[in-house]
Enzyme design. Structure first.
Site, PDB file in Angstrom:
ATOM      1  N   ALA A   1      53.276  90.536  16.907  1.00  0.00           N
ATOM      2  CA  ALA A   1      53.088  89.759  18.025  1.00  0.00           C
ATOM      3  C   ALA A   1      53.350  88.415  17.862  1.00  0.00           C
ATOM      4  O   ALA A   1      55.020  87.759  18.604  1.00  0.00           O
ATOM      5  CB  ALA A   1      51.714  89.749  18.855  1.00  0.00           C
TER       6      ALA A   1
ATOM      7  N   SER B   1      41.055  88.157  15.486  1.00  0.00           N
ATOM      8  CA  SER B   1      41.727  88.627  15.247  1.00  0.00           C
ATOM      9  C   SER B   1      41.173  89.302  14.016  1.00  0.00           C
ATOM     10  O   SER B   1      41.199  90.834  14.459  1.00  0.00           O
ATOM     11  CB  SER B   1      43.092  88.280  14.787  1.00  0.00           C
TER      12      SER B   1
ATOM     13  N   LYS C   1      43.310  74.089   9.969  1.00  0.00           N
ATOM     14  CA  LYS C   1      43.457  75.390  10.224  1.00  0.00           C
ATOM     15  C   LYS C   1      42.609  76.512  10.410  1.00  0.00           C
ATOM     16  O   LYS C   1      41.898  77.203  10.897  1.00  0.00           O
ATOM     17  CB  LYS C   1      44.657  76.105  10.544  1.00  0.00           C
TER      18      LYS C   1
END
Length: 314
Positions: A10, A259, A187
Site C-alpha cells: 500500500a 499494522s 516516530k
C-alpha cells in the site's frame, strides 16, 4: 531520476505512483504477482478522496527485471524481510545508487549499511498513508502528510537535496533533516504508543483510547523510550510521552487497526523487534532496564508463536 521501490504494498505503491505522476521513472518491485500484473496491464489505480486517477508505472516481481541500476532504491518491505530484500535487489544497485529506508521502527538502516555500505544509505520517515484496495488499486493519503529524509551522519548533501526536490515536485511534502536519528526516534514513540498493546489486546484505537489502564501502560512504554533516547544522546523533539500518545491517534477513526494487529490477524509475523524491541536493544546497550517494552515484546512474541509460522516452531 530512476527510483525503484523494493516492496510495493500500500505505502510503496502510493508513494511510487505519486512520484511517477510527478515525472520520475518509477519501478515497483513486489512478489505479489496479481498486483504486478494489474499495474502493468492497466496502470496503478489511485483513489484520493472521491477522485481516481491512473499512474503509469512499471511493476516487476524481481529486481532482475528492471534492466539497469537505480538512482534511488527505497526499501518498504516488512522489517524482518529487510536483509533478504536488499540482497535480492543487488542487480539494481550501482556505485552511485542511494538506498533509503522509509520503514517504521529502528534498525533497518544498520542492516542496509551492513549489506551495501553505510555511505550509500539514507534514512527517512513518512506520514503518508495508503491502503491496498485490490491488485493494482490503492487508496492514497498524500496531501498534507509530511516525509522527512536525511543522511545518517546528519550532513545536508547534494544527493539528499536532489531526492527532496524530486519528492516535493511530485506533491509529497518532504523536508531535509540534519538529525534523522532524532526524527526516527520521534516516530518510534508514536508507534510504541499503540502497536504492541493493540496486538496483545486485539483492540482497535476506539478500545485502546477508552481504557485508562491501557493509556497508563502506553505512557510507561513511551517514557522508557524517551529516557533511553536521551541517555544515548539522541536529540529528540518529543519529550512528553502524552504528546506521542495524542499524536498516535490524531485524525484516525475509532476502528483503526495498527499494522501490528493487522499482521497478527492475518497470521503474519509483526515488526515488534523494530519498534518496542528497538527500545529494549538500545536500553541493553546502556544498561538501562526497559521492563514495559520488554514485557510487550515477550507477549507479542508469544502471540506470534501461537498464530503464525514462527521461525523454528515445532
Amino acid at each position: 531520476m530512476r527510483i525503484c521501490f523494493v516492496g510495493a504494498g500500500a505505502l510503496g505503491s502510493t508513494i511510487g505512483g505519486t512520484l511517477a505522476r510527478g515525472g520520475a521513472d518509477v519501478f515497483l518491485i513486489d512478489p505479489f504477482r496479481a498486483h504486478v500484473e494489474a499495474i502493468n496491464a492497466h496502470g496503478l489505480r489511485m483513489l484520493e478522496g472521491d477522485v481516481e486517477s491512473i499512474a503509469k508505472v512499471t511493476a516487476c516481481t524481481s529486481a532482475a527485471e528492471v534492466g539497469g541500476v537505480a538512482d534511488l532504491v527505497i526499501v518498504l518491505v516488512k522489517s524482518y524481510h529487510t536483509r533478504d530484500a536488499i540482497r535480492a535487489a543487488a542487480p539494481i544497485i550501482g556505485p552511485q545508487t542511494v538506498v533509503m529506508s522509509l520503514q517504521n521502527g529502528l534498525g533497518h538502516e544498520d542492516i542496509l549499511a551492513e549489506e551495501v555500505g553505510r555511505n550509500r544509505v539514507m534514512a527517512g520517515k513518512t506520514y503518508v498513508g495508503g491502503v491496498l484496495l485490490g491488485p493494482g488499486h490503492v487508496r492514497s493519503g498524500v496531501v498534507g502528510k509530511e516525509t522527512i529524509i536525511g543522511e545518517l551522519d546528519g550532513g545536508l548533501t547534494e544527493r539528499a537535496q536532489r531526492i527532496s526536490e524530486t519528492f516535493n515536485r511530485a506533491g509529497i511534502l518532504t523536508l531535509l533533516s540534519d538529525n534523522i536519528l532524532g526524527t526516527m526516534w520521534d516516530k518510534l514513540f508514536i508507534n510504541v504508543a499503540g502497536g504492541g498493546i493493540t496486538a496483545v489486546t486485539g483492540l482497535t484505537y476506539g478500545g485502546l483510547y477508552s481504557l485508562p489502564v491501557l493509556e497508563e501502560c502506553a505512557l510507561a512504554a513511551i517514557s522508557e523510550g524517551i529516557m533511553v533516547a536521551q541517555a544515548a544522546g539522541v536529540k529528540i523533539s518529543i519529550t512528553d510521552p502524552r504528546r506521542a500518545w495524542t499524536m498516535a491517534s490524531a485524525g484516525l477513526p475509532p476502528e483503526f487497526k495498527t499494522s501490528m494487529l493487522q499482521s497478527l490477524q492475518s497470521g503474519n509475523l509483526t515488526e515488534v523487534d523494530y519498534i518496542h524491541g528497538s527500545v529494549v536493544r538500545w536500553g541493553a546497550k546502556l544498561n538501562m532496564p526497559t521492563p514495559v517494552n520488554s514485557t510487550i515484546v515477550a507477549l507479542v512474541k508469544g502471540l506470534e508463536y501461537a498464530r503464525t509460522d514462527y521461525p523454528g516452531k515445532a
